[in-house]
Each structure stands twice: as C-alpha cells, then as structure tokens.
Design a protein around this motif. Structure first.
Motif, mmCIF file in Angstrom:
data_model
loop_
_atom_site.group_PDB
_atom_site.id
_atom_site.type_symbol
_atom_site.label_atom_id
_atom_site.label_comp_id
_atom_site.label_asym_id
_atom_site.label_seq_id
_atom_site.Cartn_x
_atom_site.Cartn_y
_atom_site.Cartn_z
ATOM 1 N N PRO A 82 -19.360 22.185 6.734
ATOM 2 C CA PRO A 82 -18.798 21.898 8.052
ATOM 3 C C PRO A 82 -18.580 23.136 8.912
ATOM 4 O O PRO A 82 -18.432 23.019 10.124
ATOM 5 C CB PRO A 82 -17.464 21.207 7.732
ATOM 6 N N TRP B 3 -23.517 21.718 12.101
ATOM 7 C CA TRP B 3 -23.101 20.641 11.193
ATOM 8 C C TRP B 3 -22.702 19.387 11.964
ATOM 9 O O TRP B 3 -23.171 18.285 11.659
ATOM 10 C CB TRP B 3 -21.933 21.140 10.345
ATOM 11 N N ALA B 4 -21.837 19.525 12.944
ATOM 12 C CA ALA B 4 -21.326 18.350 13.665
ATOM 13 C C ALA B 4 -22.433 17.644 14.427
ATOM 14 O O ALA B 4 -22.572 16.413 14.350
ATOM 15 C CB ALA B 4 -20.201 18.769 14.620
ATOM 16 N N GLU C 95 -17.993 12.298 8.896
ATOM 17 C CA GLU C 95 -18.292 13.599 8.309
ATOM 18 C C GLU C 95 -18.597 14.619 9.397
ATOM 19 O O GLU C 95 -18.192 15.782 9.317
ATOM 20 C CB GLU C 95 -19.471 13.473 7.342
ATOM 21 N N ARG D 270 -15.608 16.381 11.101
ATOM 22 C CA ARG D 270 -14.982 17.499 10.387
ATOM 23 C C ARG D 270 -15.505 18.826 10.926
ATOM 24 O O ARG D 270 -14.787 19.833 10.961
ATOM 25 C CB ARG D 270 -15.254 17.397 8.889
ATOM 26 N N GLY D 271 -16.767 18.833 11.335
ATOM 27 C CA GLY D 271 -17.332 20.059 11.902
ATOM 28 C C GLY D 271 -16.679 20.442 13.213
ATOM 29 O O GLY D 271 -16.491 21.634 13.510
ATOM 30 N N TRP E 42 -13.455 22.191 12.440
ATOM 31 C CA TRP E 42 -13.711 23.578 12.004
ATOM 32 C C TRP E 42 -13.938 24.470 13.213
ATOM 33 O O TRP E 42 -13.388 25.573 13.303
ATOM 34 C CB TRP E 42 -14.927 23.599 11.074
#
Length: 729
Positions: free
Chosen positions: A251, A256-257, A282, A285-286, A289
């Motif tokens: 993440p 990632w996102a 999921e 979550r990126g 971060w």
C-alpha cells in the motif's frame, strides 16, 4: 573535495532527491523542491559554473511542485515558465535542449486537456500530425527504455483525452500503452501505472462496444466490433489490471491505490461484485498511506484528491449490494484523513513500541509533526501497515465500544447517493434508503470570509432547509433510532446541513433526540473521554487591529461566561474596550492552555483553497490561530472542552476534505469535545445561547448542555441557535 566537486555533489543530491520524490509520490518533498533549489542558487551565486544547470533544475522543480498540487491547469501553465526560461539560455545549451523536450511533450497534452477535458470554446485542435511526430520520436530516438516507455505513456494520455470525443481513438490509445508496457524495464516504478492505464482502456473499450451510444459512435467511425470482441477486451483488461496490482507492491507504493480501484471497477463491470468490493477497500488503504506520509497540510490535501471520491464510489457499491458493514468501512476510509494523520502521528512512538520496534520509536522526534523526515514516516508506516492496523478504519466492534463510551445509540453516515448507513450500538449495522438526499439545497452555504455578524441565508431559506432535512433523512433516521443520542457523519455537501434542526411533524429533531457530529468513526474512537475538570480560559473579542469589526456581543458573552466559572482566566477586551490585565488573547496564550475548558468568542474565517495558506482560522490578538497550525504543530494543549463561538468554525475550506476545520482540528490535538458553528452566526443571539450553554454545563455533559441551550432558544428563529454543533464526547 574541491569547491567545484562539492557544488556538483550538492546539485546531484538535490536532483536525486527530486527524482525520488517524484517516483515515490512524496508530495511534500515535491512541493518543497523549488525552495531547496533557490536556496542552492543563492548560495552559489549567478557566476557559478553550474548556474545554467541550476536554472534548468529550478524550472523542473517548479513543474514538479505544480504536478504535486493536483491542479492540471497549473501544470500546463508551467509551459509559459519553461518557455520564458528557454529564452534566457544559449541556443546550444544542453539545459535548453532538455527544456525543449519538456515543451514538445507538454504542448499536445495541454491542447488535449483544454479541448477535450476542459473545453474553452477557442482551444486549438490537437493536430494528428503532432501526435505522429511524438510517436516517431518515441519509436526511433536513441533513448533509454525508461524514457521510451514514458514517451509512449504521455502520448497515450493525449490520445485518451481525445478518445472521449472520438471513440475510435481508444484502440490507438491501447496501442500506445502496449508500447509503454513493453518498453518499460521490470524495475521501472511507473510500470504499474502503465499497466493500470492499459487495463482501464481495455475495459473502457469493452463498455463502449456494449453501450448503445458507443455502438452508434463506433459505427459512425466505420467499426462494427462483435460482442466477443467486448468480452475479449474486458477479460484482457482485468488480467492487465491484476498484473498492475501484483506489480505495484504494498500500500505504500505510489500506484497501489489507483491500480486497486481501477481493478475494482473492472470487476464491477464484469459482474464480479464481491471481488470489486474487496479490491476497492484494499485500494483505499493506499490513500490512507499517501496522506499519512505527507509532512504538511498542503501536501496532504493533494494526496487525498481522489481518496474521498474513490471511497464514496466503493461505499455506493456496498450499499447497492446490501453490505452495510463494508459500506461503513469504505465511507470511513475516505473521511477526515488530514485530521486522522495528525492524530495518529502523535501516537506513532507508542504504536511502534507496542509492535516491538523500540529502536524506530526512539528515532521519532519530539518537535512539530512537519519536522518528521519522510523516510522515518515511511519506515513507521511499513511497520504498522498490517491489515487491521494504522491504514484501516476501526471494526464495527470498536465503533460500538466508542458509542457506548459517549452514551450514543448509533453512528449514522448520511450519503449523498441517497442512503444512511447506521452502525447501531446494539444490533446489526443496516442501510436505510433515502432517495431525497441526492439534491441538497445548500448552494448558498459555501465557505466565505465570514464574520460573527449575520446569517448569510434569509430566514425563510434556512427554514426551508430544516424542513427538507426532515423529509430527506432525519424523519426516517429517527424512526430507525427511536430514542437516545445520535452521532452523525454527513458526507460531501451534506456537511453543510443543520441536521439537528430538521423540522417535521410539528417539531424539531432536537426535541426528542440529542445529536453530535463526528469527523469519522476513526476520530470518534480517539475522542471517547472528556473531562471538564481543570482551569477555564475565556477569550472575549480580542483586539485584532481592525476597529471596524469589534464584537460587543462577544465581549458581553465572554464576561458573562466568566461569571459562571469563578476563577476562570479572562483574555481579550473588557466591557469598556480596554485590554484585560490577564492577557490580550494571543494564539500562543491559547495554545499553552493546559486543559479544562477553553471558550473563544471572536471572529472566525474560512477561505477555500488547497495550497499552503490558512483556510480556517480564528482572529486573535497579534495574529491568527489556524487549523493548519494545530494539525502540524506539536500538541501543547488538550482541553477537555473547546467552545468556538466564532463564525464557520466547523466549516472546511480545504479542498477535497470536507471534515477539516478549526473546530475539528482541536479534536486532532486531543480535545475531548468541541462546540463549533456551521455558518456566520449573529453576535447577540450567539451570546445568549452561549450563556445558557455554560449554565447547563455545570450539571450535564457538553452534548446535552448544548441541546438544552438550543431548546431554550426554540422560540427564536433557527438562525439564532441551529448553527451550533457538537463533536466528540
């Protein structure tokens, strides 16, 4: 090392830092780049042998800073800056050649943006000949593979913008992205982004083929693709997006996102609903971060640009599928991330020690949060990013425990798409359909340079808003939660509605229920305790240096509140306008208050923006106290209760984060409860309400004390009392 070698080494270090910031999407470092370059230039002077190199580096740094802002118009405006710098350089200059390469790439991209993304009416067309030239250079120039891939990706971005108007160009976009993916070496940090964009284009082409409008537009282009082509394109797109996710890393990776959210959309289009919900959560979550990584508010604002919209989209999927707990998690994942980051950064050392990383905790500095190095932030996030940890919203069991702690029956998210997601303290989380929520009449309630003087809405307009609030949401919500206290988390435009003042069936909502508001479930779980024990500080109409904006009502209010709390310290101005002998009411005096109750009767201001300037602040003696200072400075005060009898003190002006305000910023610093305002409140009526509130506060908790004071004021117009809201315990 010689002076010349030392200069070269410093420049190379700065270049490497800027490249790493861009590749890591460290927005704070990108925004700081221009200042670092200018500092280096001033140290070397105009006669340095590296002056020309530093000139080019300055232009590149300014471009990266604009890129970090997330404002496409500002990015393309950088062309003028680049061209002006080029004019100052010799024709045979290597720096000039590099700048020319930037211009060659950016001019067509700006044309596509202005013509197809933000039509201006007089924007010149993007010439296909220019695109062919770019494609030729991408294919045949002697450049490293990473640069070749980047050129094809930029070309695809231009073509993709044009494809919205000319669907037949989607296949050309796909072809250019295939070249980008094929050219990129395995260690290219941008490969996950190229894969994501290729997967998105393939999925989009499948949707285009299947849509009636798309079929007609493709037929106009002479294309008649069969359904099997759509299935093949969609399957390849999803497989490509899955590869993007695998390549992206954890993440903390820059892409990632975007890769996960794109994959979730592909799954959704293919009918794989459970997979879409999982991948969407999921991806969120990126976003957490990226915001937690940033060291100051401007960078955090840029980092969350897509967090709120992505979270709302994922939440709507859960609502549509009847997954109430997933919807609550998605909604919370995109809420109040700047405040959450500030709150959690102060707890990182304790979290690290609990995780067995005492050495890392020992490196955590004691100074302001904006002084924590990015590499140290990343190391801490890597240590604490396991599922269920720092990046995730609290589970329902933890939210229920927080509701129990504050004495509330339910946490209710109000979603613009037309639903309420209700987390009951006792009982299952459920979804309440509210189709009337999708069109709130709140156009006149936008942030402005407001003062504590008058309510901007006409009385009949506010009354209509209260009636609408009952019909659209509160009537059904009260039926679902028939008694007790309710904690509301309105989303988007709905944050501007005084839900506690909803009116229907011959009564106001507060006549039967107590209401609080929350930034998010995350923040509610961090503010479950409030203690009113301790000293009381009252600030009344401090001298801001603007005699035209005195607040005699605020002064009278503050003095009356002082009488209710014997022994309270009083700062600001006395009834005759002279300064209190106890202090003028400066920001530092407020920030150094040790605890208890803090009451500020003064001017409040909100100004919209996403940059480095203050957007929400109180005007005090000798300067302003801004939300931005509260969330980046080291917390020095944690009052049990903060009362902000100032205009718009619960209104956000910070870009995409509707939860960020001077009021909620006090929560991030450790305040147990906050009372703040939703608009520009009337001076004298505010004074009357606040005196009632403090009298009730002697025998009851803040939320109920505010409700009782508002019930006392019901004979007055809603403008006299409805603007005040309660956060926290």
């Amino acid at each position: 090392m010689s002076d010349l070698a030392g200069e070269a080494a410093r420049i190379l270090r700065l270049q490497a830092d800027l490249v790493r910031a861009y590749e890591d999407r460290d927005l704070a470092a990108m925004l700081a780049g221009p200042g670092r370059v200018e500092e280096l230039r001033s140290r070397f002077g105009p006669d340095s042998s590296f002056a020309e190199t530093l000139t080019g580096l300055a232009v590149a740094a300014r471009f990266l800073a604009r890129l970090a802002s997330g404002d496409a118009a500002q990015v393309f405006a950088a062309l003028d800056d680049i061209e002006a710098t080029m004019a100052t350089l010799p024709q045979d200059s290597l720096t000039r050649k590099r700048l020319q390469d930037m211009v060659r790439a950016l001019v067509p991209m700006r044309g596509a943006y202005e013509r197809h993304v933000r039509p201006t009416g007089d924007a010149p067309p993007v010439r296909l000949l220019d695109l062919d030239k770019l494609r030729y250079h991408a294919l045949f120039d002697d450049v490293p593979p990473i640069e070749r891939a980047a050129r094809f990706a930029r070309l695809a971005q231009i073509v993709g913008a044009m494809a919205w108007e000319y669907p037949g160009m989607t296949s050309i976009e796909i072809g250019d992205l295939r070249h980008a993916v094929d050219a990129a070496p395995p260690d290219d940090v941008h490969l996950p982004l190229y894969l994501t964009r290729l997967g998105e284009a393939l999925v989009r082409r499948a949707d285009l083929i299947r849509s009636r409008t798309g079929r007609l537009r493709l037929m106009e282009s002479g294309l008649r693709p069969p359904e099997r082509t759509a299935r093949r394109s969609e399957a390849e797109g999803i497989a490509t997006l899955e590869r993007a996710v695998e390549t992206a890393g954890g993440p903390g990776a820059p892409h990632w996102a975007i890769a996960h959210v794109a994959l979730s959309r592909g799954y959704r289009q293919a009918g794989r609903r459970a997979d879409a919900r999982r991948a969407g959560l999921e991806g969120l979550r990126g976003h957490a971060w990226r915001v937690l990584l940033q060291s100051h508010t401007e960078a955090a604002t840029a980092a969350l640009k897509y967090a709120t919209t992505d979270a709302l989209e994922v939440a709507e999927w859960h609502i549509e599928d009847g997954d109430a707990e997933g919807a609550a998690a998605a909604l919370d994942a995109g809420r109040g991330l700047i405040l959450y980051a500030a709150t959690e950064m102060r707890t990182i050392p304790d979290r690290l020690r609990a995780a067995g990383a005492a050495d890392l905790a020992a490196r955590w500095p004691d100074g302001p949060l904006d002084g924590i190095p990015g590499e140290l932030r990343k190391a801490a996030l890597r240590e604490l990013s396991a599922p269920g940890g720092l990046l995730d919203p609290p589970p329902v069991a933890e939210v229920r425990a927080a509701l129990t702690a504050v004495g509330a029956e339910a946490l209710v998210y109000l979603v613009p798409a037309g639903a309420a997601v209700i987390v009951h303290r006792d009982g299952p989380t459920d979804i309440l359909r509210l189709p009337g929520l999708d069109d709130p009449p709140v156009e006149t309630r936008r942030p402005s340079d407001s003062t504590r003087e008058i309510v901007p809405e006409a009385p009949d307009s506010l009354a209509q808003l209260c009636d609408w609030a009952w019909r659209a949401a509160i009537g059904p919500v009260l039926a679902a939660v028939p008694a007790g206290r309710i904690v509301l988390v309105p989303v988007g435009e709905l944050t501007r509605v005084p839900w506690h003042a909803a009116r229907g069936e011959g009564r106001y909502a507060i006549e039967t229920h107590a209401f609080s508001y929350a930034v998010s479930a995350r923040m509610l779980c961090r503010t479950t305790n409030v203690s009113l024990d301790g000293p009381v500080l009252i600030v009344g109409d401090p001298d801001t240096g603007d005699p035209a904006r005195d607040l005699p009502g605020a002064r009278a209010e503050a003095l009356a509140v002082r009488d209710i709390h014997p022994g309270a310290r009083y700062l600001g101005r006395l009834a005759d306008g002279t300064a209190s002998p106890e202090g003028a009411g400066t920001p530092d005096e407020v920030l150094s208050w040790p605890g208890g109750i803090l009451h500020l009767a003064c001017h409040g201001t909100v100004r919209e923006g996403t940059g480095a300037h203050d957007t929400s602040y109180l005007k005090l003696s000798g300067g302003r106290l801004a939300a931005e200072r509260l969330v980046t400075g080291r917390a020095t005060t944690s009052p049990g209760l903060v009362v902000l009898a100032a205009c718009s003190s619960s209104v956000s002006g910070r870009g995409w984060d509707e939860a960020f305000s001077i009021g909620t910023a006090f929560l991030s610093g450790g305040a147990g409860a906050v009372v703040a305002t939703q608009w520009s409140v009337p001076d004298e009526a505010t004074g009357r309400l606040m005196v009632r509130f403090h009298r009730h506060l002697r025998t009851m908790a803040p939320a109920e004390a505010l409700r009782r004071a508002q019930l006392d004021a019901l004979p007055e117009a809603p403008s006299a009392w409805a603007g005040f809201v309660h956060y926290g315990a």
